[in-house]
Design an enzyme around this catalytic site. Structure first.
Site, PDB file in Angstrom:
ATOM      1  N   ASP A  98      13.316  -4.245  -2.607  1.00 40.17           N
ATOM      2  CA  ASP A  98      12.646  -3.997  -1.335  1.00 40.17           C
ATOM      3  C   ASP A  98      13.006  -5.143  -0.387  1.00 40.17           C
ATOM      4  O   ASP A  98      12.936  -6.305  -0.775  1.00 40.17           O
ATOM      5  CB  ASP A  98      11.129  -3.975  -1.563  1.00 40.17           C
ATOM      6  CG  ASP A  98      10.441  -2.890  -0.780  1.00 40.17           C
ATOM      7  OD1 ASP A  98      10.637  -2.858   0.444  1.00 40.17           O
ATOM      8  OD2 ASP A  98       9.708  -2.088  -1.377  1.00 40.17           O
ATOM      9  N   ASP A 202      11.969  -2.023   4.300  1.00 43.70           N
ATOM     10  CA  ASP A 202      10.602  -1.734   4.698  1.00 43.70           C
ATOM     11  C   ASP A 202      10.508  -1.527   6.213  1.00 43.70           C
ATOM     12  O   ASP A 202      11.065  -2.326   6.987  1.00 43.70           O
ATOM     13  CB  ASP A 202       9.728  -2.928   4.292  1.00 43.70           C
ATOM     14  CG  ASP A 202       8.251  -2.644   4.384  1.00 43.70           C
ATOM     15  OD1 ASP A 202       7.789  -1.723   3.706  1.00 43.70           O
ATOM     16  OD2 ASP A 202       7.555  -3.366   5.143  1.00 43.70           O
ATOM     17  N   GLU A 256      12.909   2.767   5.091  1.00 42.86           N
ATOM     18  CA  GLU A 256      11.656   3.491   5.278  1.00 42.86           C
ATOM     19  C   GLU A 256      11.597   3.798   6.762  1.00 42.86           C
ATOM     20  O   GLU A 256      11.684   2.866   7.577  1.00 42.86           O
ATOM     21  CB  GLU A 256      10.472   2.628   4.851  1.00 42.86           C
ATOM     22  CG  GLU A 256       9.169   3.387   4.898  1.00 42.86           C
ATOM     23  CD  GLU A 256       7.953   2.479   4.889  1.00 42.86           C
ATOM     24  OE1 GLU A 256       6.894   2.923   4.462  1.00 42.86           O
ATOM     25  OE2 GLU A 256       8.056   1.317   5.331  1.00 42.86           O
ATOM     26  N   HIS A 320       3.821   4.398  -3.189  1.00 45.73           N
ATOM     27  CA  HIS A 320       2.657   3.529  -3.351  1.00 45.73           C
ATOM     28  C   HIS A 320       1.749   3.524  -2.125  1.00 45.73           C
ATOM     29  O   HIS A 320       0.737   2.832  -2.115  1.00 45.73           O
ATOM     30  CB  HIS A 320       3.147   2.108  -3.630  1.00 45.73           C
ATOM     31  CG  HIS A 320       3.907   1.559  -2.461  1.00 45.73           C
ATOM     32  ND1 HIS A 320       5.139   2.050  -2.088  1.00 45.73           N
ATOM     33  CD2 HIS A 320       3.601   0.588  -1.562  1.00 45.73           C
ATOM     34  CE1 HIS A 320       5.549   1.403  -1.007  1.00 45.73           C
ATOM     35  NE2 HIS A 320       4.642   0.518  -0.664  1.00 45.73           N
ATOM     36  N   ASP A 321       2.127   4.244  -1.075  1.00 50.82           N
ATOM     37  CA  ASP A 321       1.320   4.249   0.159  1.00 50.82           C
ATOM     38  C   ASP A 321       0.537   5.541   0.365  1.00 50.82           C
ATOM     39  O   ASP A 321      -0.194   5.669   1.346  1.00 50.82           O
ATOM     40  CB  ASP A 321       2.224   4.080   1.387  1.00 50.82           C
ATOM     41  CG  ASP A 321       2.777   2.676   1.515  1.00 50.82           C
ATOM     42  OD1 ASP A 321       2.170   1.733   0.989  1.00 50.82           O
ATOM     43  OD2 ASP A 321       3.845   2.531   2.154  1.00 50.82           O
TER      44      ASP A 321
HETATM   45  O1  TEU Z   1       4.735   0.811   4.849  1.00 52.31           O
HETATM   46  C1  TEU Z   1       4.728   1.045   6.226  1.00 52.31           C
HETATM   47  C2  TEU Z   1       3.680   1.936   6.695  1.00 52.31           C
HETATM   48  O2  TEU Z   1       3.691   2.308   7.838  1.00 52.31           O
HETATM   49  C3  TEU Z   1       2.652   2.386   5.699  1.00 52.31           C
HETATM   50  O3  TEU Z   1       2.135   1.377   4.948  1.00 52.31           O
HETATM   51  C4  TEU Z   1       1.528   3.038   6.360  1.00 52.31           C
HETATM   52  O4  TEU Z   1       0.622   2.083   6.745  1.00 52.31           O
HETATM   53  C5  TEU Z   1       0.943   3.975   5.351  1.00 52.31           C
HETATM   54  O5  TEU Z   1       1.955   4.852   4.966  1.00 52.31           O
HETATM   55  C6  TEU Z   1      -0.169   4.779   5.927  1.00 52.31           C
HETATM   56  O6  TEU Z   1      -0.355   5.888   5.159  1.00 52.31           O
HETATM   57  C7  TEU Z   1       5.439  -0.258   4.329  1.00 52.31           C
HETATM   58  C8  TEU Z   1       5.084  -0.446   2.874  1.00 52.31           C
HETATM   59  O7  TEU Z   1       5.482   0.681   2.159  1.00 52.31           O
HETATM   60  C9  TEU Z   1       3.634  -0.753   2.763  1.00 52.31           C
HETATM   61  O8  TEU Z   1       3.196  -0.834   1.446  1.00 52.31           O
HETATM   62  C10 TEU Z   1       3.372  -2.049   3.490  1.00 52.31           C
HETATM   63  O9  TEU Z   1       2.003  -2.320   3.521  1.00 52.31           O
HETATM   64  C11 TEU Z   1       3.885  -2.015   4.923  1.00 52.31           C
HETATM   65  O10 TEU Z   1       5.187  -1.474   5.023  1.00 52.31           O
HETATM   66  C12 TEU Z   1       3.956  -3.410   5.485  1.00 52.31           C
HETATM   67  O11 TEU Z   1       4.959  -4.133   4.857  1.00 52.31           O
END
Ligand code: TEU
Ligand code: CA
Length: 549
Positions: A98, A202, A256, A320-321
């Protein structure tokens, strides 16, 4: 030179904190990952996307990095990491790390320096602005943090605000500064020289900000969203990183990509343009989160099968989100397994690089969190805001259970021992109580388990990937709302996938499938079941009963 190996890859995403704990401190770690590589190999995956494992104070579980060249002590050492990589490569598993460089941790040396004074050499590594309003205490613009509240934090030391699109412990790096871009190039090259095979970048679409940081348009719940998504300089900056690092290696760079849609995707991933190799888009996910509708789901999947030329797709359902997808369909636990299998088939044989998120391959589900059981920063921030309005708290808890990020992060369920075999200590976050039933060991012991289905499906994907990659995609029965049937055809050979998302038997005429010349490769129902066998043979039409609950 890029061999574009990722077009044949099957990815597995590891969220290291929750994968496997080797030393009983309750936190997953690198040695834990090493101990499970044979499991992954056996599953058939060929590449791993590892969520961040760098040094971090863990405000956002490693997405806030304080040293880009080192490993988080919770997870082990750089030597452990080197061993892990060697063990992966020994098994022909690639490693994609990542890359979190939209922001760093506020505990990174750069930020520690940056905040000291306006003329510090690191000042311009971050985005500092004067406040507005009479006494300069109002944020410089209307942008909001993805984690609630303004995206600006006032720092009394130099009486300016710094930008943070995520938590205030995640200050945004200033990509307009060539020194920052050079640092990023050096970081990428450092890991490439250690042997990594690529990066998952990311929120890469956020890295460049619109010139002058203008106010954003008002979009409900997302104020100011449009001024930092693929801003004008994005292409120039990404080209620079690609030319000086990514393209010098046989890498796979997947971004992403919030804000990427079918209309702008080519500018972000077209081969030969020195940009990314793939983008993780959220359209399928967003179509499901509120209420799953097969109709919508298949429309979006099909749309992304016909990408502009020289563009390569990525396929995922869980990460994971987002909450696990399975419970969106499978309310009835009895039908959990057939549903988990059908969902797998509904995306894994599409064109693109598929990702499987840890636990998805055994049909893990979401769990119900009580108010004080949430651990994710986003959940905590939301609860912190609503606690000023106590009647709203139960509603917030319900919403966080529905769409929050904790659900998918519960520890991997390995067996039915205490804490699902994830740790011998106290797990860093709650384990889903259903681990006694849903776990890897149970799956390995059952011939028709979800895990065995994934293994077969992955093997099919590998065997027929030429048809999938190079064939012509077509959707069949698109007007039958509850059925998603897709077909890839190459040189007279067709691969059909037929998924019935309804709870009713659906009969469909499949004129060009004959059971004398065609072969049933896989089904989510046990085909030793005489009823199904007979029905399928007799009627020369496929009656499926893939069920949506
Ligand atoms: O995610 C970006 C992001 O926009 C998501 O976390 C969003 O807040 C979430 O999908 C809402 O449903 C990336 C990573 O995957 C995440 O884990 C991090 O927290 C974020 O960036 C910040 O680095
Ligand atoms: Ca540990």
């Amino acid at each position: 030179m890029k061999t574009r190996w990722y077009k044949d890859a099957v990815f597995y995403q590891i969220y290291p904190r929750s994968f496997c704990d080797s030393n009983g401190d309750g936190i997953g770690d690198i040695n834990g990952i090493i101990s499970k590589l044979d499991y992954l190999k056996d599953l058939g995956i060929t590449a791993v996307w590892l969520s961040p494992c760098y040094s971090s104070p863990n405000d956002d579980n490693g997405y806030d990095i304080s040293d880009y060249r080192n490993i988080m002590s919770d997870f082990g050492t750089l030597d452990d990491w080197k061993l892990m990589l060697a063990e992966m490569h020994k098994r022909d598993i690639k490693l994609v790390m990542d890359l979190v460089v939209n922001h760093s941790s506020n505990e990174h040396f750069w930020f520690q320096e940056s905040r000291k004074s306006k003329d510090n050499p690191y000042r311009d590594y971050y985005i500092w602005r004067k406040g507005t309003g009479k006494n300069g205490k109002k944020p410089p613009n209307n942008w909001t943090s993805r984690f609630t509240g303004s995206a600006w934090e006032y720092d009394s030391l130099t009486e300016e605000f710094y930008l943070h699109l995520f938590s205030k412990k995640q200050p945004d790096l200033n990509w307009d500064n060539p020194k920052v871009r050079k640092e990023i190039i050096d970081i990428c090259n450092y890991w490439f020289d250690l042997g990594v095979d690529g990066f998952r970048c990311d929120v890469v679409t956020y890295v460049a900000k619109a010139n002058g940081l203008p106010n954003g348009r008002y979009i409900p719940f997302m104020r100011g969203d449009d001024q930092f998504v693929l801003a004008e300089n994005w292409y120039k900056y990404i080209n620079e990183i690609a030319e000086n690092s990514w393209n010098k290696y046989d890498s796979y760079i997947v971004g992403e990509g919030p804000g990427v849609d079918i209309n702008n995707v080519a500018s972000v991933i077209e081969e030969g343009k020195n940009v990314l190799d793939g983008v993780i888009n959220f359209q399928v996910h967003h179509s499901n989160i509120v209420k799953f509708k097969a109709e919508k789901y298949k429309k979006i999947q099909s749309r992304w099968q016909n990408l502009p030329e020289k563009c390569w797709n990525t396929l995922f359902l869980e990460n994971h989100d987002q909450p696990r997808v399975l419970p969106m369909y499978a309310k009835n636990l009895q039908l959990r397994e057939v549903s988990a299998k059908m969902i797998a088939a509904s995306y894994l044989l599409l064109k693109g690089t598929p990702y499987i998120y840890q636990g998805q391959e055994i049909g893990m589900t979401n769990c119900k969190f009580k108010k004080n059981e949430f651990v994710d920063i986003m959940s905590l921030n939301v609860l912190n805001v609503v606690k000023k309005f106590p009647p709203l708290v139960p509603f917030a808890v319900k919403q966080l259970n529905r769409i929050g990020r904790d659900s998918a992060r519960t520890p991997m369920q390995w067996n039915s021992a205490d804490n699902a075999g994830f740790t011998t200590g106290k797990p860093w976050m709650m384990v889903n109580p259903n681990y006694t039933e849903i776990n890897v060991e149970n799956n390995l012991n059952q011939k028709h388990s979800v895990l065995e289905f994934y293994k077969k499906l992955i093997a099919i994907k590998k065997k027929y990937n030429t048809i999938i990659k190079d064939g012509v995609y077509s959707e069949q029965f698109s007007s039958v709302k509850r059925v998603f049937c897709y077909c890839q055809t190459l040189n007279g050979k067709s691969l059909y996938v037929l998924c019935n998302f309804s709870d009713k038997v659906t009969t469909l005429p499949l004129p060009d499938i004959s059971f004398t010349t065609s072969k049933l490769l896989i089904t989510n129902y046990d085909m030793s079941n005489q009823f199904l066998k007979n029905t399928m043979k007799q009627e020369f039409s496929m009656k499926t009963k893939y069920i949506r609950m």
